[in-house]
Write a protein that holds these residues in place. Structure first.
Motif, PDB file in Angstrom:
ATOM      1  N   UNK A 169       0.827  -1.202   0.000  1.00  0.00           N
ATOM      2  CA  UNK A 169       0.000   0.000   0.000  1.00  0.00           C
ATOM      3  C   UNK A 169       0.861   1.253   0.000  1.00  0.00           C
TER       4      UNK A 169
ATOM      5  N   UNK B 159       0.168   5.258   1.255  1.00  0.00           N
ATOM      6  CA  UNK B 159      -0.674   6.261   1.880  1.00  0.00           C
ATOM      7  C   UNK B 159       0.095   7.578   1.879  1.00  0.00           C
TER       8      UNK B 159
ATOM      9  N   UNK C   8       3.703   7.197   3.080  1.00  0.00           N
ATOM     10  CA  UNK C   8       3.964   5.965   3.823  1.00  0.00           C
ATOM     11  C   UNK C   8       3.685   4.758   2.936  1.00  0.00           C
TER      12      UNK C   8
ATOM     13  N   UNK D 293       1.151  -5.975   4.281  1.00  0.00           N
ATOM     14  CA  UNK D 293       0.568  -6.972   5.178  1.00  0.00           C
ATOM     15  C   UNK D 293       0.712  -8.330   4.543  1.00  0.00           C
TER      16      UNK D 293
ATOM     17  N   UNK E 286      -8.565  -8.563   5.657  1.00  0.00           N
ATOM     18  CA  UNK E 286      -7.991  -7.552   6.527  1.00  0.00           C
ATOM     19  C   UNK E 286      -7.977  -8.002   7.977  1.00  0.00           C
ATOM     20  N   UNK E 287      -7.618  -9.260   8.207  1.00  0.00           N
ATOM     21  CA  UNK E 287      -7.478  -9.738   9.577  1.00  0.00           C
ATOM     22  C   UNK E 287      -6.097  -9.533  10.131  1.00  0.00           C
ATOM     23  N   UNK E 288      -5.178  -9.055   9.313  1.00  0.00           N
ATOM     24  CA  UNK E 288      -3.819  -8.863   9.784  1.00  0.00           C
ATOM     25  C   UNK E 288      -3.442  -7.398   9.763  1.00  0.00           C
ATOM     26  N   UNK E 289      -2.486  -7.041  10.623  1.00  0.00           N
ATOM     27  CA  UNK E 289      -2.139  -5.636  10.737  1.00  0.00           C
ATOM     28  C   UNK E 289      -1.340  -5.157   9.537  1.00  0.00           C
ATOM     29  N   UNK E 290      -1.408  -3.858   9.330  1.00  0.00           N
ATOM     30  CA  UNK E 290      -0.555  -3.185   8.367  1.00  0.00           C
ATOM     31  C   UNK E 290       0.739  -2.788   9.067  1.00  0.00           C
TER      32      UNK E 290
ATOM     33  N   UNK F 202       3.795  -0.316   8.724  1.00  0.00           N
ATOM     34  CA  UNK F 202       4.148   0.903   8.010  1.00  0.00           C
ATOM     35  C   UNK F 202       5.653   1.123   8.010  1.00  0.00           C
ATOM     36  N   UNK F 203       6.146   1.700   6.917  1.00  0.00           N
ATOM     37  CA  UNK F 203       7.500   2.212   6.906  1.00  0.00           C
ATOM     38  C   UNK F 203       7.553   3.549   7.627  1.00  0.00           C
TER      39      UNK F 203
END
Lengths: 109, 115
Positions: free
Chosen positions: B33, B35, B91, B95, B100-104, B106-107
């Motif tokens: 992703x 963002x 960002x 995942x 969407x059961x798992x966390x993202x 982030x860098x």
């Protein structure tokens, strides 16, 4: 498609409690909560899934009302380290997650 | 602990120039992703990428933007002709599994400043 968060900002004293709310106009697959400190990346706090499953790894709890498409994050006995901006992220399908505008939490000694 | 890494941490560019932001997601992650976050504002979804193609994109992600996974590790965001309003923190996140059961994860972000 973005969720709506409230309140926009909260100021607490150490040890006080806070609730942050997140709502969506669309049916949700899951709700995520993240905390962002100034100048840093968002950090995962909690996931709440349809069916009631929760995953988290901090002393923070949350609820997810699937019927109302709402989630609340409960911060109890707040510590200075809780300060930051809290974002809820709502997933409507497998492919994207949208974040709310954030709630700025300030915990004072 | 595995982490998402982004480069550069800060880039300053002139309006109209092309910019490429790079990300190395966590190695066994499948969903990627981008963002962006304009200073002091919310985190805005740009695009998601899975199986070497865009799976979802937002209204922000217009023809000026493109993403690529040129090799097995890098994931890039290109802005073809930057505008002042592109100034933001970008960002990358990844995942692991389906749904969407798992966390993202982030860098640390790439701060883009367009002059």
């Amino acid at each position: 498609q973005q969720p709506v968060q409230s309140p926009q900002a909260v100021i607490l004293r150490e040890g006080e409690d806070a609730v942050i709310n997140c709502s969506s106009s669309k049916a949700l697959y899951s709700v995520h909560w993240y905390r962002q400190k100034h100048g840093e990346a968002p950090v995962f706090l909690m996931i709440l899934l349809k069916g009631g499953e929760q995953k988290g790894h901090e002393k923070i709890s949350a609820s997810f009302n699937e019927k109302k498409q709402q989630s609340s994050l409960y911060l109890t006995a707040s510590q200075l380290s809780y300060s930051g901006t809290y974002f809820c992220g709502t997933a409507y399908n497998n492919n994207d997650m949208r974040f709310g505008a954030g709630t700025r939490l300030t915990v004072k000694p | 602990e595995p982490e998402v890494t982004q480069t550069p941490s800060h880039q300053v560019t002139q309006m109209g120039q092309e910019v490429i932001l790079r990300c190395v997601p966590i190695s066994n992650h499948l969903y990627f992703y981008w963002y962006r976050q304009i200073l002091g504002q919310k985190v805005e979804f740009l695009v998601s990428f899975y199986n070497n193609e865009i799976s979802e994109k937002s209204e922000i992600f217009d023809d000026q933007f493109s993403v690529e996974r040129p090799d097995g590790s890098n994931f890039t965001l290109k802005i073809r002709s930057t505008k002042l309003e592109d100034s933001a923190m970008y960002f990358c996140a990844s995942r692991r599994g389906q749904g969407f059961g798992g966390e993202l994860f982030f860098g640390e972000g790439s701060r883009l400043t367009v002059l």
